[in-house]
Scaffold this active site. Structure first.
Site, PDB file in Angstrom:
ATOM      1  N   SER A  72      50.541  41.153  40.895  1.00 18.11           N
ATOM      2  CA  SER A  72      50.340  39.694  40.894  1.00 18.11           C
ATOM      3  C   SER A  72      50.968  38.992  42.087  1.00 18.11           C
ATOM      4  O   SER A  72      50.711  37.806  42.298  1.00 18.11           O
ATOM      5  CB  SER A  72      50.915  39.092  39.618  1.00 18.11           C
ATOM      6  OG  SER A  72      50.054  39.379  38.550  1.00 18.11           O
ATOM      7  N   LYS A  75      48.644  37.233  44.323  1.00 19.60           N
ATOM      8  CA  LYS A  75      47.937  36.000  43.931  1.00 19.60           C
ATOM      9  C   LYS A  75      48.189  34.816  44.874  1.00 19.60           C
ATOM     10  O   LYS A  75      47.237  34.121  45.233  1.00 19.60           O
ATOM     11  CB  LYS A  75      48.298  35.626  42.492  1.00 19.60           C
ATOM     12  CG  LYS A  75      47.742  36.624  41.457  1.00 19.60           C
ATOM     13  CD  LYS A  75      48.334  36.363  40.063  1.00 19.60           C
ATOM     14  CE  LYS A  75      47.771  37.322  39.018  1.00 19.60           C
ATOM     15  NZ  LYS A  75      48.422  37.135  37.702  1.00 19.60           N
ATOM     16  N   TYR A 197      39.402  41.817  42.540  1.00 16.49           N
ATOM     17  CA  TYR A 197      40.717  41.321  42.115  1.00 16.49           C
ATOM     18  C   TYR A 197      41.660  42.505  41.859  1.00 16.49           C
ATOM     19  O   TYR A 197      42.834  42.502  42.251  1.00 16.49           O
ATOM     20  CB  TYR A 197      40.569  40.447  40.855  1.00 16.49           C
ATOM     21  CG  TYR A 197      41.869  40.231  40.132  1.00 16.49           C
ATOM     22  CD1 TYR A 197      42.822  39.344  40.631  1.00 16.49           C
ATOM     23  CD2 TYR A 197      42.171  40.953  38.973  1.00 16.49           C
ATOM     24  CE1 TYR A 197      44.047  39.174  39.988  1.00 16.49           C
ATOM     25  CE2 TYR A 197      43.381  40.788  38.326  1.00 16.49           C
ATOM     26  CZ  TYR A 197      44.313  39.904  38.831  1.00 16.49           C
ATOM     27  OH  TYR A 197      45.521  39.758  38.203  1.00 16.49           O
ATOM     28  N   TYR A 248      55.156  32.555  35.237  1.00 17.12           N
ATOM     29  CA  TYR A 248      54.432  32.463  33.967  1.00 17.12           C
ATOM     30  C   TYR A 248      55.184  31.642  32.928  1.00 17.12           C
ATOM     31  O   TYR A 248      55.662  30.559  33.215  1.00 17.12           O
ATOM     32  CB  TYR A 248      54.122  33.862  33.404  1.00 17.12           C
ATOM     33  CG  TYR A 248      53.537  34.802  34.413  1.00 17.12           C
ATOM     34  CD1 TYR A 248      52.338  34.472  35.059  1.00 17.12           C
ATOM     35  CD2 TYR A 248      54.159  35.990  34.738  1.00 17.12           C
ATOM     36  CE1 TYR A 248      51.786  35.326  35.989  1.00 17.12           C
ATOM     37  CE2 TYR A 248      53.607  36.852  35.669  1.00 17.12           C
ATOM     38  CZ  TYR A 248      52.427  36.513  36.293  1.00 17.12           C
ATOM     39  OH  TYR A 248      51.896  37.350  37.208  1.00 17.12           O
ATOM     40  N   VAL A 266      53.585  43.259  37.931  1.00 16.48           N
ATOM     41  CA  VAL A 266      53.907  44.201  36.846  1.00 16.48           C
ATOM     42  C   VAL A 266      54.318  45.593  37.322  1.00 16.48           C
ATOM     43  O   VAL A 266      54.739  46.423  36.516  1.00 16.48           O
ATOM     44  CB  VAL A 266      52.762  44.365  35.807  1.00 16.48           C
ATOM     45  CG1 VAL A 266      52.641  43.149  34.921  1.00 16.48           C
ATOM     46  CG2 VAL A 266      51.454  44.738  36.461  1.00 16.48           C
TER      47      VAL A 266
HETATM   48  N1  GLN Z   1      46.753  43.669  38.098  1.00 16.34           N
HETATM   49  C1  GLN Z   1      47.546  43.088  37.053  1.00 16.34           C
HETATM   50  C2  GLN Z   1      46.648  42.457  35.995  1.00 16.34           C
HETATM   51  O1  GLN Z   1      45.706  41.823  36.345  1.00 16.34           O
HETATM   52  C3  GLN Z   1      48.472  42.078  37.617  1.00 16.34           C
HETATM   53  C4  GLN Z   1      49.320  41.395  36.578  1.00 16.34           C
HETATM   54  C5  GLN Z   1      50.710  41.107  37.027  1.00 16.34           C
HETATM   55  O2  GLN Z   1      51.232  41.676  37.974  1.00 16.34           O
HETATM   56  N2  GLN Z   1      51.367  40.245  36.305  1.00 16.34           N
HETATM   57  O3  GLN Z   1      46.848  42.613  34.816  1.00 16.34           O
END
Ligand code: GLN
Length: 436
Positions: A72, A75, A197, A248, A266
């Site tokens: 993420s 992003k 993505y 988040y 993550v």
């Molecule tokens: N690729 C992961 C997902 O879309 C990224 C989520 C994250 O890092 N919080 O679930």
């Protein structure tokens, strides 16, 4: 490019501090992400930290060369590219900027607008990915990878194993993409968009890379080599959503206790940006219930306490911005540091001390390397008024911070900026020229 610190004298205490920081985080709670099968194989004990200054020095400790997927943390960069490609208005029509208080993968849209609440949760990130120009997933990912590489200062690549692994279990993100298409937010084929993505999340990085990427965000989108990779207004937008939504459903807790715009992934990476100051990255794969690295969060909390990095701790940069001195009847305004509105106000206050008359005045900008637009215009207006008061004004501007603006009858004394070194000012010459 400076990636390692070459030491000739003492070892800077920075490195010792980072080792101390790693030692202080203790043992780990939480578990590695397992909904992406390949991530379950990660070594949970890896631990690393990197701190990067906007001028390109990166300090590291721990497993600084261990590669992990950006997840993420991609992003904010995809969002920056979406804005560069489509313009902010179009992006805002598709993705809101309100903290959602939801988990990162919540299947939710704003009930009134039908938009994802922000670009940091998956719904909004999938929508931003789709707004990046490119005819298919590979083209969009290629451009995101290029931007990340420019910021990291080296060519990054995709961890294909993690990508394949996540794509094979991406049902939830697929559901989000179909839902976005239902409400008209997503144009294009949901499977192609989720593929892109997911690839964007599989960019392989180290803490060194992430800290350097963060330091570019800290420097208003400009790399240490002077490449304006992200336009300043877009950079500001990105940092704002990182501050309010990057963590988040713990974003409020994070902003109050750590106080640094940040983004977690993550795989265990966590990147923080203190605007104008520093980029920081940590890595430790075990996660807390919000999906943020447990020891990563702890390291940031500790750094905040030890290093005083909170965004809301105000500084008073104006006090040391200018000093006025006189020699042989010539007033010299020596200006230092980056100039924004408040610093420029302080400089103008100094100009106002010069009583009207034909006494010569020198404005020395040798130690100013950057001004924003308002500060530049304020300075020019101050110089114009010194002229109107009857002064003969000389401006020393070797770095060209005033641009090529018309400065009345004030003669611009420009020298070649000696990059990376202190340029001795031209005062004595100017002062004697004015006297003679
Ligand atoms: N690729 C992961 C997902 O879309 C990224 C989520 C994250 O890092 N919080 O679930």
């Amino acid at each position: 490019m400076l990636m390692h610190v070459t030491m000739v004298g003492m070892q800077t205490p920075m490195i010792d501090y980072l080792h101390f920081l790693l030692d202080s985080v203790g043992t780990d709670a939480g578990a590695v992400a397992s909904y992406i099968p390949e991530l379950a194989h990660a070594d949970p004990d890896k631990l690393a930290v990197a701190v990067a200054s906007p001028d390109g020095v990166v300090y590291v400790a721990g497993d600084a060369d261990a590669e992990f997927t950006i997840q993420s943390i991609s992003k904010p960069f995809a969002y920056a590219l979406a804005i560069a490609d489509q313009g902010l208005d179009v992006v805002l029509e598709h993705i809101d900027v309100e903290p959602s208080g939801d988990a990162f993968n919540e299947i939710s849209l704003d009930p009134e607008t039908g938009r994802p609440r922000n670009p940091m949760i998956n719904a909004g990130a999938i929508a931003s990915h789709a707004l990046v120009r490119g005819e298919d997933a590979d083209a969009r990912v290629g451009r995101i990878l290029d931007l990340c590489s420019r910021l990291a200062g080296r060519q990054l690549s995709i961890a294909e194993d993690v990508f394949e692994s996540e794509l094979s279990t991406a049902d939830r993100n697929m559901a989000l993409a179909y839902m976005l298409r239902t409400v008209g937010t997503l144009h294009g084929e949901p499977t192609d968009i989720v593929r892109g993505y997911t690839r964007q999340c599989s960019v392989s990085v180290t803490v060194r890379d992430l800290a350097r990427m963060a330091s570019v965000l800290a420097a208003g989108g400009r790399t240490p080599d002077g490449d304006q990779a992200i336009a300043p207004a877009i950079n500001r937008q990105v940092l704002s959503v990182m501050a309010t939504c990057g963590m988040y459903d713990s974003a409020g807790d994070w902003l109050t206790s750590v106080g640094i715009p940040a983004k977690s992934g993550v795989a265990g990476g966590l990147m923080g940006v203190l605007p104008g100051q520093v980029g920081i990255a940590v890595f430790s794969p075990r996660l807390d219930p919000h999906g943020n690295s447990t020891r990563g969060v702890r390291m940031f909390e500790r750094m905040n306490r030890d290093l005083g990095l909170h965004l809301m701790d105000s500084t008073d940069s104006t006090r040391s911005v200018a000093r006025r001195w006189e020699r042989e009847g010539v007033a010299v305004h020596e200006v230092m540091g980056d100039l924004h509105f408040v610093e420029a106000e302080r400089v103008l206050r100094g100009f106002a001390q010069d009583p009207a008359g034909d006494a010569p005045v020198v404005v020395d900008l040798d130690r100013v390397h950057r001004t924003n637009d308002i500060a530049r215009r304020m300075l020019l207006e101050g110089i114009r008024r010194l002229h109107l008061d009857g002064h003969e004004v000389r401006i020393v501007d070797p770095w060209g911070v005033l641009g090529s603006a018309e400065t009345g009858s004030g003669e611009l004394v420009r020298g070649e900026p000696a990059r990376g070194g202190y340029v001795p000012t031209a005062f004595p010459d100017i002062v004697s020229a004015l006297r003679g």
